[in-house]
Design an enzyme around this catalytic site. Structure first.
Site, PDB file in Angstrom:
ATOM      1  N   HIS A 176      17.496  54.355  55.706  1.00 39.98           N
ATOM      2  CA  HIS A 176      17.872  55.534  55.284  1.00 39.98           C
ATOM      3  C   HIS A 176      18.807  55.398  53.936  1.00 39.98           C
ATOM      4  CE1 HIS A 176      20.682  59.283  55.469  1.00 39.98           C
ATOM      5  NE2 HIS A 176      19.489  59.722  55.244  1.00 39.98           N
ATOM      6  N   HIS A 201      16.098  66.976  50.531  1.00 38.55           N
ATOM      7  CA  HIS A 201      15.239  66.452  51.363  1.00 38.55           C
ATOM      8  C   HIS A 201      13.830  67.293  51.416  1.00 38.55           C
ATOM      9  CE1 HIS A 201      18.745  64.475  52.969  1.00 38.55           C
ATOM     10  NE2 HIS A 201      17.670  63.624  53.376  1.00 38.55           N
ATOM     11  N   ARG A 275      25.175  66.019  38.507  1.00 40.94           N
ATOM     12  CA  ARG A 275      24.679  65.119  39.688  1.00 40.94           C
ATOM     13  C   ARG A 275      25.431  65.166  40.955  1.00 40.94           C
ATOM     14  NH1 ARG A 275      22.358  63.470  43.832  1.00 40.94           N
ATOM     15  NH2 ARG A 275      21.894  61.137  44.209  1.00 40.94           N
ATOM     16  N   CYS A 322      24.191  58.402  35.480  1.00 42.94           N
ATOM     17  CA  CYS A 322      23.906  58.165  37.059  1.00 42.94           C
ATOM     18  C   CYS A 322      23.009  56.821  37.441  1.00 42.94           C
ATOM     19  CB  CYS A 322      22.971  59.265  37.391  1.00 42.94           C
ATOM     20  SG  CYS A 322      22.237  59.322  39.121  1.00 42.94           S
ATOM     21  N   TYR A 458      23.153  52.384  45.870  1.00 45.73           N
ATOM     22  CA  TYR A 458      23.787  51.872  44.884  1.00 45.73           C
ATOM     23  C   TYR A 458      24.212  50.366  44.952  1.00 45.73           C
ATOM     24  CZ  TYR A 458      24.658  56.910  43.957  1.00 45.73           C
ATOM     25  OH  TYR A 458      24.154  58.187  43.718  1.00 45.73           O
TER      26      TYR A 458
END
Length: 583
Positions: A176, A201, A275, A322, A458
């Site tokens: 996930h 989503h 963001r 970002c 990340y």
């Protein structure tokens, strides 16, 4: 079971692998199964059965299994289904026990629903023109919410429901993108309330498609459809500038358009890239308080007025980016997951506020001696929207790190969109560490928990890694400084230019404060290069160059051709640039 998609359609339907078979008659086994059927009576494995229809179903699944597939069978079956006035939403080919299996998802054009009992019989008779077979129908399994609630561990399986479907997500948990802990909040429950917050989503569609591949049945007691009376958590989000390029609205994710990028070295606040992970919180600046504490400190609570009156105001010009910026360019090589950013998920501003190190050292008492004695390694920022991230303590306390607790942006009071009353500005570090709507700062031996720090989104993996099987995510360092990059802003990719001498403009930037010393431009696939002139940003200190550098190059075309009598330069996507930093 692997599927080979053979017919394009707006619906994906890989659920078919969950259908169970019965005994084989002759060499061909033909299944017709209607989705969303009522609970079925006792099914005997050796019992022959006639087709059972589903009047209220919206689609039907046809499974056509043959011992010896032959060229053209798929297209022949497709033509027969079309002649039966069926809308073919999807078609796939797979194998089971060395046999070819054709799957079709269809809707009856005459009733705009799944196949009724009579229509099932008609389709069966038509398909039997291709091969002898036994037609049987098995209802789609039905599960109640209470049954779903029993499945929230790896041992029993982790199930969730969404609208009218039930899904087994056990094998997906570790992959996930938002992290295991976040998705486990929905284990055994409906994910609808969570997706009302994380609306990316449904906004991009790929999450819905992936979820459908894990469907195991229908929910017998689905929640009532939203009639619009439910309060949307995004209703109080601020208005946004229409020039932004929006990838999502709920939560908002929007980038700075290329046309505005090099107009101003400091990006106007109204078109600064956005963001968000959640709705923009509503915070009263007068009531806002910042808690500062953790190991090796004395806990203090500060108001906005405390920050403004008890500390010197500092200013830092920084470019924030970002971590997913330019993902759309990677998608051209191989499809990735996440927001398909162009190169506009970055912007620059002059931020005003107080140094984090001064608050930690002079107010909370986090001295260098305490850092050593208490083994402090990280400083955690916790947002009032529930997000948290951390940076190394060396960056937080460095007199050259310029980490700021900002309350101003480009000479104006920081607005709610960009983190008011106070946000963290961590120059040279990936954008996610620049936490907005700060509520708490913690000195810690461990980095922040949660998907934004410890999840897969990340962290850096080899491009050959396609899933996380056998990978200990905890051992992968979290993203901090970003690498050097440069981009051509004008001419735009794909455009043509009618002049021999072309002005090429762009920007260059490197994480870690590494200053740009040179940018080279090529229009002939790298055979020759022209050194660009550095413009705004070139005078930054080489080791504290937190903001981007604009550049410009005049390039003479050496390869032109004539189209309709007009001399044209090669498309700008064939124009390349590379940049170099100091140090």
């Amino acid at each position: 079971m692997a599927f080979c998609r053979t017919v394009a359609g707006s619906y994906r339907f890989p659920w078919c692998r969950h259908l169970r078979g019965s005994r084989t008659v002759d060499n061909t086994l033909l299944y017709l199964s209607a989705a969303a059927l009522a609970t079925f009576s006792d099914w005997k494995s050796n019992r022959r059965s006639s087709c059972e229809g589903a009047v209220n179903s919206t689609t039907s699944i046809i499974k056509f299994r043959v011992d010896n597939d032959r060229p053209g069978l798929l297209s022949e079956a497709t033509e027969i289904l079309k002649k039966q006035q069926l809308d073919i939403r999807d078609a796939r080919i797979s194998t089971e026990d060395s046999r070819a299996v054709h799957f079709y998802v269809v809707q009856d054009k005459m009733s705009n629903s799944g196949l009724s009992e009579d229509r099932l019989a008609q389709v069966r008779a038509a398909l039997q023109q291709l091969a002898q077979g036994d037609c049987q129908a098995e209802p789609w399994p039905l599960y109640s919410s209470s049954e779903v609630a029993k499945h929230k561990t790896a041992e029993k399986g982790i199930w969730v429901s969404y609208k009218e479907g039930v899904y087994d997500i056990t094998k997906f948990i570790e992959n996930h993108p938002g992290g295991k802990d976040k998705i486990m909040l929905a284990a055994g429950k409906a994910i609808d309330p969570f997706w009302r917050i994380y609306q990316q989503h449904t906004g991009r569609g790929n999450a819905v498609e992936l979820l459908e591949s894990m469907r195991i049945g229908d929910l017998s007691d689905p929640p009532p459809a939203d009639d619009g009376t439910c309060s949307c958590p995004y209703n109080k989000d601020p208005d946004r500038h229409p020039a932004l390029i929006f990838h999502n609205n709920k939560p908002c994710n929007a980038e700075l358009p290329a046309e505005l990028m090099v107009d101003s070295w400091l990006t106007p606040n109204s078109v600064w890239f956005i963001r968000h992970h959640h709705p923009v919180p509503v915070i009263d600046p007068e009531q806002w308080r910042l808690s500062v504490g953790g190991i090796g400190t004395k806990c203090v609570t500060l108001s906005l007025e405390d920050l403004k009156s008890r500390f010197l105001k500092r200013e830092v010009v920084a470019t924030l980016q970002c971590g997913g910026n330019r993902r759309s360019e990677l998608d051209q090589i191989e499809k990735t997951s996440g927001i398909p950013w162009g190169f506009g998920a970055m912007s620059t501003a002059r931020f005003g506020g107080v140094y984090l190190r001064e608050v930690l050292q002079h107010c909370a008492g986090l001295s260098h001696e305490n850092v050593e004695a208490f083994e402090v390694q990280h400083v955690i920022f916790k947002s009032l929207d529930g997000m948290e991230a951390s940076i190394p303590v060396e960056k937080a306390l460095s007199p050259y790190g310029d980490v700021l607790l900002a309350y101003e942006m480009n000479g104006e009071t920081l607005n709610m969109e960009h983190g008011a009353p106070v946000r963290a500005i961590v120059p040279g570090v990936v954008g996610v560490r620049n936490v907005k709507w700060l509520g708490e700062i913690i000195a810690s031996r461990e980095e922040a928990r949660g998907p934004w720090q410890r999840g897969i989104a990340y962290k850096g993996f080899s491009p050959m890694v396609k899933d996380l099987k056998g990978i200990d995510i905890e051992k992968i360092p979290s993203m901090q400084d970003l690498p050097i990059q440069s981009a051509i802003v004008t001419p735009k990719a794909g455009s043509t230019v009618e002049f021999d001498d072309v002005e090429v403009k762009g920007f260059a930037w490197s994480g870690g404060g590494r200053g740009i010393v040179r940018v080279d431009v090529s229009i002939d696939e790298g055979n020759t290069w022209v050194t660009a002139d550095l413009l705004d940003g070139k005078d930054q200190p080489y080791n504290r160059a937190w903001a981007w550098t604009f550049w410009e190059a005049s390039v003479t075309s050496q390869k032109t051709w004539n189209i309709s009598g007009v001399r044209q330069l090669a498309k700008s996507q064939c124009c390349h640039c590379m940049c170099f930093f100091a140090g």
